[in-house]
Design an enzyme around this catalytic site. Structure first.
Site, PDB file in Angstrom:
ATOM      1  N   CYS A 135      30.489  44.681 -17.059  1.00 12.48           N
ATOM      2  CA  CYS A 135      31.116  43.374 -16.899  1.00 12.48           C
ATOM      3  C   CYS A 135      30.280  42.379 -17.682  1.00 12.48           C
ATOM      4  CB  CYS A 135      31.132  42.994 -15.417  1.00 12.48           C
ATOM      5  SG  CYS A 135      31.891  41.395 -15.076  1.00 12.48           S
ATOM      6  N   ASP A 157      33.102  47.056 -25.118  1.00 14.70           N
ATOM      7  CA  ASP A 157      32.958  47.703 -26.420  1.00 14.70           C
ATOM      8  C   ASP A 157      32.668  49.179 -26.216  1.00 14.70           C
ATOM      9  OD1 ASP A 157      29.964  48.095 -26.296  1.00 14.70           O
ATOM     10  OD2 ASP A 157      29.998  45.910 -26.234  1.00 14.70           O
ATOM     11  N   GLU A 185      53.258  41.718   2.712  1.00 14.37           N
ATOM     12  CA  GLU A 185      52.313  41.976   1.612  1.00 14.37           C
ATOM     13  C   GLU A 185      51.384  43.147   1.959  1.00 14.37           C
ATOM     14  OE1 GLU A 185      51.908  37.586  -0.501  1.00 14.37           O
ATOM     15  OE2 GLU A 185      50.824  37.970   1.363  1.00 14.37           O
ATOM     16  N   LYS A 195      28.374  47.320 -10.137  1.00 14.10           N
ATOM     17  CA  LYS A 195      28.967  46.452 -11.172  1.00 14.10           C
ATOM     18  C   LYS A 195      27.806  45.782 -11.898  1.00 14.10           C
ATOM     19  CE  LYS A 195      32.034  42.393 -11.481  1.00 14.10           C
ATOM     20  NZ  LYS A 195      32.876  41.506 -10.646  1.00 14.10           N
ATOM     21  N   ASP A 201      26.692  43.197 -14.437  1.00 11.15           N
ATOM     22  CA  ASP A 201      27.245  41.984 -15.053  1.00 11.15           C
ATOM     23  C   ASP A 201      26.273  41.391 -16.066  1.00 11.15           C
ATOM     24  OD1 ASP A 201      29.068  39.942 -15.443  1.00 11.15           O
ATOM     25  OD2 ASP A 201      29.297  39.510 -13.307  1.00 11.15           O
TER      26      ASP A 201
END
Ligand code: GLA
Length: 739
Positions: free
Chosen positions: A524, A532, A612, A474, A476
């Site tokens: 991120c 974009d 759950e 990820k 960022d």
């Protein structure tokens, strides 16, 4: 052949599946835009040009004393400031002698059977034809090379411009935009996507009136506040009817999109790098390549426009192993632990996750250096072995042993003042000498235009990424740029830094992704602050928003769907009450909303009730079962969330009409209020469909035509079927063609 040149009429026609793009070289050599819209039957539309006389709109020198010709009225392909067109322009340049009025005229053209790579910049790829038109200043050897690549199946034209200085002396560029779209009519709306952190891509539709409307970013990234994607459409255009044009910039830095209705009631849209804060010195022999813009046309409404972008971007923008591959269902520890974790806690979360069918653990912020909170350690990309004992290799072995993959968070473009990196290189952040530095989240921005900075960050990341069997990263970026000054650039080149920063980020991405092709990269920026088309070239998915509340996400994901495919939208089930809004929603609703994206979880699964946990198992199975429908199917927005905000409904339909998935979320239930009729889409009219709720309850059988033309009415709030239509209730209904 999708590109034709008519030698007699000097007309270029670019044909796509449903549309035609036409332009012509006029008698003075200017390249005029004629048409981008429904097909022309092989004809020319040069007759539309208005060459009437207009006082205060001058004629170029070549017309001598003839008055009935002015660039100020004629539709242009690449309008230039200073030579008689007073509307918004694409290029603004000062030549070595101070002259600011180049007159671009046709010099030559070539038709290529593929698309040239734009060095250092993102671009569409895949089968296409390209028209390259070279324009030259009538008075100097300043050239502009316009590229038009035709992606016929999607009614898409990729456009960019390369400015080449052959004048024999340096020139200064003040503006170098990517695209201009002139439509010789009025009566249009502009749809754009504004927002803020935790509320990205809100849809706003506004009439284009006389004067200019612009949306832009000067934040150094494309930003949460505005998105580099706009739609021009007929006032009357709807999801299913009307003309619309998408203009989408493949760029992640400062941009501007400007829509203007001029004195003759014609409409112009321009888009490209924001001229604010931009100036580029171009030496003789050098060229400047603008980012690419992807134009898409639909004569069948905004829904069809979105579906064309979805397919184009999924197939011809996203790259690499993961572009089309099924993405793993992940558990991210951020909202589960924030900075409070160690390897054992991560493994316990993963154990629970794997037991429920989740496929990957993502270790978010806090695994490196002295990073115990968000005030320190950015730039120290070295594993903190107090938190991750035995290093990443060991952790990865433990996670892999559970049958799960491992992913890791980085924020490569940032530096904390309290970091080893800053202590060693206090000059590596963006800052102007002798001036203060603005802090955002208590961090500074690295000067990514510098190769030494990029090399150092690269080497640290490379070491970590090669230390274990990582499957995911990820990437960022948690603040916007200020103090944009670089020690590496001379004073008269500081205006290049915003763009050089973006080029530097792209270079680092390209390098690392080339070295680790097996790794799935997710973009991120505090959620969706850099969502974009430029970033989608490097990351096939982007964390859509830091707001994980499913009710807020309805609007955020709705807005995102106008220009970006579902497979790019990072979406997770998080805890309730939600950490951003405090809202309480059911586990089911959170699952339904997150499933319309790249699905995952962002909470401590150990804290869930048995019921759950059972739902997690069922959701993962459902997501796997519906994966190809959600990601390869056609996406339909069934209700306009800008016109009403009580109920949201959207549908995925298989291209062959064999299956569909209808999603409904009640936002605000009102007493005795009949819910709207939903006109389903993408079904086979004569076939019958069985409708079944995701809990297995069969609803009934209708024909495709009935569901599309008459519609489907969801439950009334106080009705007993389907049960539980209360605020925030969600329904997922499967449609299966049965004959
Ligand atoms: C940003 C991201 C979050 C999380 C935090 C970590 O806000 O959007 O998902 O990674 O940073 O600091």
């Amino acid at each position: 052949m999708s590109i034709r040149f008519d030698e007699n009429k000097k007309t270029f026609t670019l044909e796509t599946a449903h549309a035609a793009y036409q332009m012509m070289v006029d008698r003075d050599g200017f390249l005029l835009h004629l048409h981008f819209g429904d097909k022309l039957g092989g004809g020319s539309c040069a007759g539309l040009l208005d060459t009437g006389y207009m006082d205060f709109s001058p004629a170029p020198d070549i017309e001598g004393t003839y008055r009935n010709y002015t660039l100020d009225l004629l539709p242009q392909e690449y309008p230039v400031f200073g030579a008689g067109d007073y509307r918004s322009h694409c290029m603004n340049v000062t030549l070595a002698d101070g002259a600011r009025n180049p007159e671009l005229v046709y010099a030559s053209h070539r038709i290529l059977s593929e698309k040239p790579v734009l060095e250092g910049l993102p671009g569409l790829h895949g089968a296409c034809e390209t028209l390259e038109i070279t324009l030259r200043d009538r008075w100097t050897d300043l050239e502009v090379v316009l590229l038009y690549s035709v992606f016929a199946e999607y009614d898409a034209i990729a456009r960019s411009a390369r400015i080449v200085n052959r004048t024999g002396a340096p020139i200064r560029l003040h503006a170098a935009l990517s695209v201009c779209l002139d439509v010789q009519e009025s009566g249009f709306d502009l749809i754009h996507f504004w927002g803020r952190h935790v509320m990205e891509r809100q849809v706003e539709r506004t009439p284009i009136t006389h004067g200019k409307i612009s949306v832009d970013s000067v934040r150094g990234t494309s930003s949460h506040q505005h998105n580099p994607f706009v739609i021009l459409c007929d006032h009357m255009a709807t999801e299913d009817a009307g003309r619309c044009w998408g203009v989408s910039l493949l760029y992640s830095g400062n941009f501007v999109a400007c829509a203007e209705e001029d004195q003759s009631c014609s409409c112009r849209v321009t888009m490209g790098i924001n001229p604010t804060g931009f100036e580029w010195r171009l030496e003789n022999g050098e060229s400047f390549q603008t980012p690419e813009a992807a134009l898409v046309y639909s004569g069948e409404g905004i829904g069809a426009l979105s579906r064309r972008y979805h397919k184009l971007y999924r197939r011809n923008l996203c790259r690499g192993e993961w572009a089309l591959k099924q993405r793993p269902v992940l558990i991210n520890n951020w909202e589960a632990t924030y900075f409070e974790f160690d390897d054992d806690k991560l493994v316990r979360i993963a154990e629970q996750a794997s037991e429920l069918g989740v496929e990957m653990l993502v270790v978010d912020d806090g695994w490196f250096g002295n990073r115990f909170d968000d005030n320190r350690a950015l730039g120290d990309w070295i594993v903190n072995t107090e938190k991750v004992r035995g290093g990443m290799g060991k952790l990865c072995e433990r996670i892999n042993a559970l049958g799960m993959k491992l992913g890791l968070w980085f924020e490569p473009e940032m530096i904390s003042e309290d970091s080893e990196l800053y202590r060693a290189h206090p000059d590596w952040c963006l800052h102007a000498p002798g001036r203060g530095k603005s802090r955002g989240r208590n961090q500074l921005v690295l000067d990514m235009s510098r190769k030494d900075v990029r090399d150092c960050i690269h080497d640290m990341m490379y070491t970590v990424l090669s230390s274990a069997n990582f499957a995911y990263v990820k990437w960022d970026m948690n603040r916007h740029l200020t103090d944009v000054w670089s020690a590496e650039l001379p004073a008269d080149r500081q205006g290049e830094l915003y763009h050089r920063f973006v080029l530097g980020v792209y270079e680092l991405l390209e390098r690392l992704e080339g070295e680790f092709p097996q790794i799935l990269f997710e973009g991120c920026s505090g959620g969706g602050g850099r969502f974009d088309a430029g970033m989608l070239y490097y990351h096939p998915q982007i964390w859509c928003s830091d707001d994980t509340d499913p009710i807020e996400r309805l609007e955020i994901q709705y807005g995102t769907s106008f220009g970006y495919p579902i497979s790019t939208v990072g979406a997770h089930v998080s805890a309730s009450p939600n950490h951003q809004t405090g809202r309480t929603t059911s586990f089911h609703t959170r699952g339904v909303v997150a499933m319309s994206g790249t699905f995952g979880y962002e909470l401590d699964l150990r804290k869930l009730s048995e019921d759950e946990k059972e739902q997690v198992r069922a959701q993962v199975k459902q997501y796997h079962r519906q994966y190809s429908l959600i990601n390869d199917g056609d996406y339909y927005r069934l209700l306009d969330l800008t016109a009403q905000k009580d109920i949201s409904a959207w549908e995925f339909a298989a291209e062959d009409g064999s299956r569909a998935l209808l999603n409904i979320v009640y936002i605000h239930v009102r007493g005795n209020c009949p819910p709207p009729v939903l006109h389903l889409r993408g079904l086979t009219p004569d076939a019958s469909y069985r409708l079944t709720e995701d809990n297995g309850r069969e609803i009934g059988v209708w024909t495709g035509a009935a569901l599309m033309n008459a519609g489907f009415r969801p439950a009334r709030s106080n009705a007993c079927y389907p049960a539980g239509a209360t605020d925030y209730a969600a329904f997922q209904i499967e449609l299966e063609r049965i004959d």
